[in-house]
Design a protein around this motif. Structure first.
Motif, mmCIF file in Angstrom:
data_model
loop_
_atom_site.group_PDB
_atom_site.id
_atom_site.type_symbol
_atom_site.label_atom_id
_atom_site.label_comp_id
_atom_site.label_asym_id
_atom_site.label_seq_id
_atom_site.Cartn_x
_atom_site.Cartn_y
_atom_site.Cartn_z
ATOM 1 N N VAL A 4 0.822 -1.225 0.000
ATOM 2 C CA VAL A 4 0.000 0.000 0.000
ATOM 3 C C VAL A 4 0.853 1.271 0.000
ATOM 4 O O VAL A 4 0.336 2.361 -0.214
ATOM 5 N N GLU A 5 2.155 1.099 0.236
ATOM 6 C CA GLU A 5 3.070 2.233 0.181
ATOM 7 C C GLU A 5 4.293 1.828 -0.616
ATOM 8 O O GLU A 5 4.902 0.782 -0.343
ATOM 9 N N HIS A 6 4.640 2.638 -1.624
ATOM 10 C CA HIS A 6 5.760 2.289 -2.481
ATOM 11 C C HIS A 6 6.587 3.551 -2.715
ATOM 12 O O HIS A 6 6.017 4.618 -2.956
ATOM 13 N N PRO A 7 7.914 3.451 -2.684
ATOM 14 C CA PRO A 7 8.738 4.660 -2.825
ATOM 15 C C PRO A 7 8.608 5.345 -4.188
ATOM 16 O O PRO A 7 8.809 6.553 -4.293
ATOM 17 N N ILE A 8 8.259 4.620 -5.226
ATOM 18 C CA ILE A 8 8.121 5.224 -6.561
ATOM 19 C C ILE A 8 6.648 5.416 -6.923
ATOM 20 O O ILE A 8 6.247 6.454 -7.426
ATOM 21 N N LEU A 9 5.835 4.396 -6.666
ATOM 22 C CA LEU A 9 4.419 4.456 -7.064
ATOM 23 C C LEU A 9 3.558 5.233 -6.080
ATOM 24 O O LEU A 9 2.384 5.466 -6.350
ATOM 25 N N ASP A 10 4.112 5.583 -4.951
ATOM 26 C CA ASP A 10 3.401 6.350 -3.927
ATOM 27 C C ASP A 10 2.399 5.480 -3.165
ATOM 28 O O ASP A 10 2.513 4.264 -3.171
#
Ligand code: FES
Length: 109
Positions: A4-10
């Protein structure tokens, strides 16, 4: 499990939900996600069986190339679920072998 949290995809928007049905079982899905993602999140790993050896297959490439994730979606066999977006009320079925089109009630032959 979903990321649910990704450094690139937000951050993933989890506020809009729909219900799909896999072999008759209701599955909660997020609006805009692929069918395979919803099934994986629900703990479903087997999407089809092979024609000759009846071996189970599930998601492999996740980009629409390998065909391992094919299922019968709304009566249409060989649908790649990793690149098919969920729709509320969608009917998804495990595909045995090559699969076949399902007749729908009231349709002309
Ligand atoms: S997982 Fe390879 S086509 Fe869907």
């Amino acid at each position: 499990m979903r990321i649910v949290e990704h450094p690139i995809l937000d951050e993933l928007d989890t506020s809009k939900k729909v219900t799909i049905y896999c072999d008759g079982q209701p599955i909660e899905a997020l609006e805009g996600e692929p069918v395979a993602s919803a099934l994986m999140n629900a703990g479903i790993r087997s999407f089809r069986t092979t024609q000759k050896r009846k071996e189970k297959r599930g998601i492999f490439c996740a980009i629409g190339r390998c065909t391992d994730c094919m299922m019968i979606v709304d009566g249409v066999p060989n649908t790649r679920t990793c690149v098919t977006i969920v729709r509320d009320g969608m009917q998804v079925k495990t595909q045995e072998g090559l699969g076949s089109f399902e007749e729908k009630k009231g349709e002309d032959k």
